[in-house]
Design a protein around this motif. Structure first.
Motif, short mmCIF file in Angstrom:
data_model
loop_
_atom_site.label_atom_id
_atom_site.label_comp_id
_atom_site.label_asym_id
_atom_site.label_seq_id
_atom_site.Cartn_x
_atom_site.Cartn_y
_atom_site.Cartn_z
N GLU A 70 -50.04 -26.23 -79.78
CA GLU A 70 -49.43 -26.88 -80.86
C GLU A 70 -49.28 -25.87 -81.96
N GLU A 71 -50.48 -25.16 -82.37
CA GLU A 71 -50.28 -24.04 -83.52
C GLU A 71 -49.48 -22.89 -83.15
N LYS A 72 -49.75 -22.43 -82.14
CA LYS A 72 -49.16 -21.20 -81.39
C LYS A 72 -47.63 -21.41 -81.09
N GLY A 73 -47.21 -22.48 -80.65
CA GLY A 73 -46.24 -22.81 -80.06
C GLY A 73 -45.94 -22.48 -78.73
N GLN A 74 -47.15 -22.22 -77.90
CA GLN A 74 -46.99 -21.96 -76.39
C GLN A 74 -48.34 -22.49 -75.77
N TYR A 75 -48.16 -22.81 -74.66
CA TYR A 75 -49.51 -23.38 -73.82
C TYR A 75 -50.39 -22.28 -73.00
N ALA A 76 -49.83 -21.17 -73.37
CA ALA A 76 -50.60 -19.96 -72.64
C ALA A 76 -50.46 -18.66 -73.33
N ARG A 77 -51.51 -17.83 -73.37
CA ARG A 77 -51.38 -16.43 -73.89
C ARG A 77 -51.00 -15.56 -72.69
N ILE A 78 -50.03 -14.84 -72.40
CA ILE A 78 -49.45 -14.17 -71.44
C ILE A 78 -49.77 -12.78 -71.66
N LYS A 79 -50.08 -11.94 -70.85
CA LYS A 79 -50.47 -10.39 -71.02
C LYS A 79 -50.32 -9.97 -69.60
N THR A 80 -49.43 -8.91 -69.41
CA THR A 80 -49.44 -8.07 -68.28
C THR A 80 -50.48 -6.85 -68.29
N GLY A 81 -50.80 -6.50 -67.15
CA GLY A 81 -51.56 -5.34 -66.94
C GLY A 81 -51.50 -4.57 -65.54
N ARG A 82 -52.18 -3.63 -65.47
CA ARG A 82 -52.46 -2.65 -64.27
C ARG A 82 -53.90 -2.91 -63.67
N VAL A 83 -53.80 -3.22 -62.50
CA VAL A 83 -55.52 -3.65 -61.79
C VAL A 83 -55.88 -2.06 -61.84
N VAL A 84 -57.04 -1.87 -62.32
CA VAL A 84 -57.81 -0.41 -62.45
C VAL A 84 -59.26 -0.39 -61.48
N ARG A 85 -59.54 -1.29 -61.17
CA ARG A 85 -60.81 -1.49 -60.48
C ARG A 85 -60.91 -2.80 -59.53
N ILE A 86 -61.43 -2.72 -58.29
CA ILE A 86 -61.73 -3.91 -57.41
C ILE A 86 -63.30 -3.89 -57.08
N ASP A 87 -64.10 -4.98 -57.53
CA ASP A 87 -65.55 -5.01 -57.16
C ASP A 87 -65.60 -6.11 -56.09
N ARG A 88 -66.04 -5.54 -54.88
CA ARG A 88 -66.30 -6.50 -53.74
C ARG A 88 -67.80 -6.60 -53.49
N GLU A 89 -68.80 -6.34 -54.24
CA GLU A 89 -70.02 -6.12 -54.06
C GLU A 89 -70.69 -7.42 -53.86
N HIS A 90 -69.93 -8.64 -54.35
CA HIS A 90 -70.75 -9.86 -54.27
C HIS A 90 -69.79 -10.93 -53.55
N VAL A 91 -69.07 -10.37 -52.73
CA VAL A 91 -68.02 -11.05 -51.94
C VAL A 91 -68.55 -12.05 -51.10
N LEU A 92 -69.81 -11.61 -50.43
CA LEU A 92 -70.49 -12.59 -49.30
C LEU A 92 -71.22 -13.49 -50.10
N GLU A 93 -71.53 -13.34 -51.17
CA GLU A 93 -72.59 -14.36 -51.88
C GLU A 93 -71.49 -15.87 -52.61
N ASN A 94 -70.41 -15.18 -52.98
CA ASN A 94 -69.48 -16.32 -53.75
C ASN A 94 -68.01 -16.29 -53.34
N ALA A 95 -67.55 -15.46 -52.42
CA ALA A 95 -66.38 -15.31 -51.81
C ALA A 95 -65.22 -15.08 -52.90
N GLU A 96 -65.79 -14.32 -53.96
CA GLU A 96 -64.85 -13.69 -54.96
C GLU A 96 -64.84 -12.32 -54.97
N VAL A 97 -63.94 -11.44 -55.63
CA VAL A 97 -64.00 -10.35 -55.97
C VAL A 97 -63.66 -10.05 -57.50
N GLY A 98 -64.40 -9.23 -57.92
CA GLY A 98 -64.14 -8.71 -59.28
C GLY A 98 -63.00 -7.91 -59.77
#
Length: 104
Positions: A70-98
């Motif tokens: 209500e203060e900002k007039g939007q329901y989300a802060r939107i940013k664009t970006g470029r993926v510079v790194r993908i970390d798959r180190e913990h993928v077997l532990e939590n099924a997520e990538v960094g």
């Protein structure tokens, strides 16, 4: 073993916010969570099934609370970006990538 060279120029702040990532190539959003953020970029986690690659241009949507929206007039802060790194180190532990994203 590969050495990692620190490229950060800004101080990062630890935050855990929900984030939706628009992947134009997949034509859909993927929901994840931020880990840390600075003025120049963010590190997030996404499900391992997210079809993301280094170099992808993505749109990040950080939802706002009702009061802030209500203060900002939007329901989300939107940013664009470029993926510079993908970390798959913990993928077997939590099924997520960094994913490191540099803001445009």
């Amino acid at each position: 073993m590969q050495a990692t060279i620190e490229q950060r120029t800004e101080t990062r702040n630890t935050v855990s916010w929900p984030v939706s990532v628009w992947m134009p190539d997949a034509n859909r959003f993927f929901n994840g969570r931020s880990c840390n953020i600075s003025r120049t970029g963010v590190f997030i986690t996404l499900p391992v099934t997210t079809p993301i690659q280094a170099g992808n241009i993505v749109e990040l949507n950080f939802p706002r609370t009702q009061t802030l929206a209500e203060e900002k007039g939007q329901y989300a802060r939107i940013k664009t970006g470029r993926v510079v790194r993908i970390d798959r180190e913990h993928v077997l532990e939590n099924a997520e990538v960094g994913v490191g994203i540099a803001f445009n």
